[in-house]
Design a protein around this motif. Structure first.
Motif, PDB file in Angstrom:
ATOM      1  N   LEU A   1       7.328  20.075   3.325  1.00  0.00           N
ATOM      2  CA  LEU A   1       5.940  19.960   2.875  1.00  0.00           C
ATOM      3  C   LEU A   1       5.497  18.504   2.805  1.00  0.00           C
ATOM      4  CD1 LEU A   1       5.879  22.706   0.091  1.00  0.00           C
ATOM      5  CD2 LEU A   1       4.766  22.797   2.335  1.00  0.00           C
ATOM      6  N   LEU A   2       6.394  17.634   2.343  1.00  0.00           N
ATOM      7  CA  LEU A   2       6.057  16.210   2.302  1.00  0.00           C
ATOM      8  C   LEU A   2       5.846  15.648   3.700  1.00  0.00           C
ATOM      9  CD1 LEU A   2       8.441  14.837  -0.481  1.00  0.00           C
ATOM     10  CD2 LEU A   2       5.950  14.943  -0.558  1.00  0.00           C
ATOM     11  N   ASN A   3       6.702  16.025   4.633  1.00  0.00           N
ATOM     12  CA  ASN A   3       6.536  15.548   6.003  1.00  0.00           C
ATOM     13  C   ASN A   3       5.276  16.106   6.646  1.00  0.00           C
ATOM     14  OD1 ASN A   3       8.708  13.810   6.241  1.00  0.00           O
ATOM     15  ND2 ASN A   3      10.107  15.389   6.967  1.00  0.00           N
ATOM     16  N   LEU A   4       4.965  17.364   6.363  1.00  0.00           N
ATOM     17  CA  LEU A   4       3.729  17.953   6.876  1.00  0.00           C
ATOM     18  C   LEU A   4       2.521  17.154   6.400  1.00  0.00           C
ATOM     19  CD1 LEU A   4       2.919  21.774   6.804  1.00  0.00           C
ATOM     20  CD2 LEU A   4       1.171  20.071   6.367  1.00  0.00           C
ATOM     21  N   THR A   5       2.486  16.851   5.101  1.00  0.00           N
ATOM     22  CA  THR A   5       1.385  16.069   4.544  1.00  0.00           C
ATOM     23  C   THR A   5       1.358  14.663   5.130  1.00  0.00           C
ATOM     24  OG1 THR A   5       1.604  17.313   2.477  1.00  0.00           O
ATOM     25  CG2 THR A   5       0.322  15.291   2.397  1.00  0.00           C
ATOM     26  N   ALA A   6       2.541  14.052   5.267  1.00  0.00           N
ATOM     27  CA  ALA A   6       2.618  12.685   5.780  1.00  0.00           C
ATOM     28  C   ALA A   6       2.115  12.604   7.222  1.00  0.00           C
ATOM     29  CB  ALA A   6       4.057  12.184   5.694  1.00  0.00           C
TER      30      ALA A   6
END
Length: 465
Positions: A84-89
């Protein structure tokens, strides 16, 4: 595994490999267009360097705490959070038009990197142990996952470099896309947006495929108490076990080698081609070839261990090959002509081949020296050693004069890491930590699997943990 019938080894191995591909493919898609995208957004090189510093410092600062979080809360939840963090990033970096948004995206990407270092591999080892016991083969699955990671990065690098170029062919779809979105979406943004879509698939797959034993509900107090204790236990690993200490020092040496080739190769490619644009194309091709060599090395790791006679000797051989590649790059740093160019390409391939071959054997040994309750933390300590040494080497390379010396520095450090493995015989594993020192137990996750000593001189697949 408690609450579910245990997975067979092939199923666990297949799911582990799939997770590695889905996680690293989006990051591979961002390699080629990232710096060019920042430039298109009007960012100066000082700002771009700051973005990468934010990424590295965030990953280093969170490496150990997030490893402890995985051992306390569970592998699946932390791995899904990383996705999820990578998706947002990726979305922020693809669409961001201001410096603070791009910096935030790089920081979130660093946090996702920290969260991801350990949970998937720890899940795989736990699943194999639950199915076949602690004596089951780990190296084959670790090697296949490492090969799959390299393949995903290679494919992602090529696709990420070609997609913006393809949008400019024929009817200029890229220009139309930029015009329709008021320059929010550029052709260089498309690989990162594609990566964000893959991250969505990654999160869904992790939540549905990586089943694990149900853990007792952990309160905030449990987490705050358990994570620092797990981190402290991870930091004590190298002090208690000489073999683990060798693995951590070898990881640091590998970080030095990677810093050398990542920082020095782009400039050398530009010098060879005579222009930065053509140098970037050459670097993309070299990076892809390097990932392929790393994948081949990982695939050959079990064979290397069998031929060498043990996992320790396989690491010695692999790191020696990698160091010889860096020294070859240093020896040809000031030479011109087709001959030195070919030797340089061979040296680059040897660096990646050796590092790819060493990794699975090192991790196979590591997993047989640590308990399940601290497995993800141990991997985080290993990753932290690699990142910190790489950062220090990068600073040293920046002040050295151009020419052979920077390459020889990286090669010397890696050769020293290889020489650590000359010593024969494996020390006895450390005594188990007292019950009160086991972080996962303090968080209410149950008893950890213990380890059993191997026979002297035998490691990896040659003995039970």
């Amino acid at each position: 595994m408690t609450g579910y019938p245990p997975l067979d080894i092939r199923t666990a191995r297949r799911r582990f490999v799939t997770v590695c591909v889905l996680f690293w493919l989006p990051l591979g898609l961002s390699i080629a267009p990232l710096i060019l995208l920042f430039t298109e957004r009007g960012m100066a090189m000082t700002a771009i360097a700051a973005f990468f510093a934010v990424h590295s410092l965030t990953a280093a600062a969170l490496e150990l705490p997030t490893g402890g979080l995985s051992d306390v809360l569970g592998r699946r939840a932390v791995l899904a959070a990383a996705g999820l963090l990578n998706l947002t990033a990726l979305t922020l970096v693809a669409l961001g038009t201001t410096g603070w948004l791009l910096g935030l995206g790089m920081g979130l990407m660093g946090a996702g990197r920290a969260l991801s270092s350990g949970p998937a591999e720890a899940w795989y080892v736990d699943a194999v142990h639950a199915c076949s016991g602690p004596g089951a083969d780990l190296r084959t699955g670790l090697a296949r996952a490492s090969s799959a990671t390299s393949a995903a990065l290679a494919v992602g690098t090529l696709l990420g470099g070609c997609l913006p170029w393809l949008l400019g062919l024929g009817p200029d779809l890229g220009a139309r896309l930029s015009e329709a979105t008021s320059a929010v979406v550029l052709p260089l943004s498309t690989p990162l947006l594609l990566g964000a879509a893959v991250e969505t698939v990654f999160v869904l797959y992790v939540l549905t495929a990586l089943r694990e034993p149900p853990r007792p509900r952990a309160t905030l107090r449990d987490v705050l108490r358990g994570v620092p204790a797990t981190v402290a236990g991870g930091l004590r690993l190298g002090g208690r076990d000489a073999l683990v200490r060798r693995i951590l020092l070898s990881a640091g040496a590998a970080g030095s080698a990677l810093a050398a080739i990542e920082l020095l190769t782009p400039g050398r490619a530009a010098a060879l081609t005579g222009a930065s644009e053509s140098g970037a194309v050459l670097f993309a091709a070299l990076a892809c070839a390097g990932f392929v060599c790393s994948g081949v090395g990982s695939h050959l790791a079990p064979l290397a261990a069998r031929l060498a006679g043990s996992g320790e000797r396989a690491v010695l051989l692999s790191l020696g090959i990698s160091a010889s590649g860096l020294l070859l790059l240093g020896a040809t740093a000031t030479s011109t002509g087709p001959g030195p160019l070919i030797l340089s390409a061979i040296g680059y391939g040897l660096v990646q081949l050796g590092l790819g071959s060493a990794g699975p054997s090192e991790n196979d040994i590591l997993h047989r020296r640590v308990e399940s309750s601290g497995r993800a933390t141990a991997l985080s300590v290993q990753s932290l050693a690699l990142q910190l040494t790489g950062a220090l080497t990068g600073l040293a390379l920046g002040v050295l004069p151009s020419g052979p010396l920077p390459w020889l520095l990286g090669g010397t450090v890696l050769l020293a890491g290889a020489l650590l493995w000359i010593r024969r015989g494996e020390p006895a594993p450390p005594d188990p930590a007292p019950a009160g020192d086991t972080p996962a137990r303090s968080a209410g996750t149950g008893s950890a699997q213990g380890t059993e000593p191997c026979d002297a001189g035998r490691t990896g697949a040659d003995c039970a943990p």
